[in-house]
Scaffold this motif. Structure first.
Motif, mmCIF file in Angstrom:
data_model
loop_
_atom_site.group_PDB
_atom_site.id
_atom_site.type_symbol
_atom_site.label_atom_id
_atom_site.label_comp_id
_atom_site.label_asym_id
_atom_site.label_seq_id
_atom_site.Cartn_x
_atom_site.Cartn_y
_atom_site.Cartn_z
ATOM 1 N N THR A 1 3.548 5.582 7.675
ATOM 2 C CA THR A 1 2.394 5.711 6.789
ATOM 3 C C THR A 1 2.709 6.654 5.639
ATOM 4 O O THR A 1 3.201 7.757 5.848
ATOM 5 N N LYS A 2 2.412 6.190 4.432
ATOM 6 C CA LYS A 2 2.693 6.959 3.217
ATOM 7 C C LYS A 2 1.975 8.297 3.264
ATOM 8 O O LYS A 2 0.812 8.398 3.634
ATOM 9 N N ASN B 1 0.808 -1.226 0.000
ATOM 10 C CA ASN B 1 0.000 0.000 0.000
ATOM 11 C C ASN B 1 0.841 1.277 0.000
ATOM 12 O O ASN B 1 0.324 2.379 0.063
ATOM 13 N N THR C 1 5.488 1.351 11.770
ATOM 14 C CA THR C 1 5.024 1.516 10.393
ATOM 15 C C THR C 1 5.030 2.992 10.058
ATOM 16 O O THR C 1 4.475 3.800 10.795
ATOM 17 N N ASN D 1 4.373 8.816 11.321
ATOM 18 C CA ASN D 1 4.130 7.769 12.303
ATOM 19 C C ASN D 1 3.550 8.444 13.542
ATOM 20 O O ASN D 1 4.272 8.725 14.500
ATOM 21 N N ASP E 1 3.148 2.076 2.349
ATOM 22 C CA ASP E 1 3.708 2.304 3.675
ATOM 23 C C ASP E 1 5.049 1.575 3.789
ATOM 24 O O ASP E 1 5.403 0.760 2.936
ATOM 25 N N PHE F 1 6.423 10.369 4.733
ATOM 26 C CA PHE F 1 5.710 9.442 5.595
ATOM 27 C C PHE F 1 5.423 10.108 6.936
ATOM 28 O O PHE F 1 5.906 11.192 7.222
#
Length: 193
Positions: free
Chosen positions: A54-55, A30, A52, A64, A32, A62
């Motif tokens: 996140t895009k 996805n 993780t 987090n 990420d 990104f």
């Protein structure tokens, strides 16, 4: 991770005692990024952490939120040897910036260190706020802290995934500007390569 710089006080208080962690980065379908960190402990053990990223809306950006990391960017990479990440953290009213130098091998890659130093003034950091992290001085376990069991990987597929998460080319993004100078570096000197 072979080096880091930050204005974060907890980093400043502990940087002289830090050792080089192992970090595994896996691009997810996805967009990420899954990260696994293995931090060596003085007793020979290993503290493991998973996160993780996140895009974001822009390639190579990104966040987090769970760790207070509101802005994470791939500041520069050559796709083969190193990557420099820019991170911005917010906890309450406190904002901190970070530059982290990642390398494929646990040795300093000179071009990566140079990019880290050149990007520092752009984000308000100076050399005294950075550290090159030494290798752990203990007998290595069967596998380094945080390392997965060896497996076969399709190099072409891995390269395509790496390029996909940073926009397909070596680059330096636009970073926040500052007037604070880096010791020995003229103000206003660009970190673009």
């Amino acid at each position: 991770m072979v080096g880091a710089a930050s204005n974060d006080q907890s980093f400043q208080d502990s940087k002289d005692d830090m050792k080089m962690p192992v970090v595994l980065v896996t691009p997810l379908a996805n967009g990420d990024l899954a990260l696994k960190f293995g931090y060596p402990l003085p007793d020979g053990g290993c503290q493991k952490l998973e996160a993780t990223f996140t895009k974001g809306a822009v390639a190579g950006q990104f966040s987090n939120p769970a760790m207070g990391q509101t802005d994470i960017r791939v500041a520069f990479t050559d796709y083969l040897n190193f990557a420099v990440l820019y991170l911005e953290t917010r906890r309450g009213d406190t904002r901190n910036v970070w530059l982290q130098l990642y390398a494929r091998a646990p040795e300093l890659f000179p071009e990566g260190a140079q990019k880290l130093q050149l990007l520092g003034p752009q984000v308000g950091l100076n050399p005294s706020q950075g550290a090159l992290l030494p290798k752990t001085v203990r007998p290595p376990p069967r596998r380094p802290c945080g390392s997965p069991a060896p497996s076969k990987i399709n190099v072409s597929e891995a390269s395509q995934r790496r390029r996909a998460f940073v926009g397909g080319r070596a680059r330096t993004p636009t970073l926040p500007k500052t007037t604070q100078g880096w010791a020995g570096t003229p103000q206003g000197r660009s970190g673009r390569g």
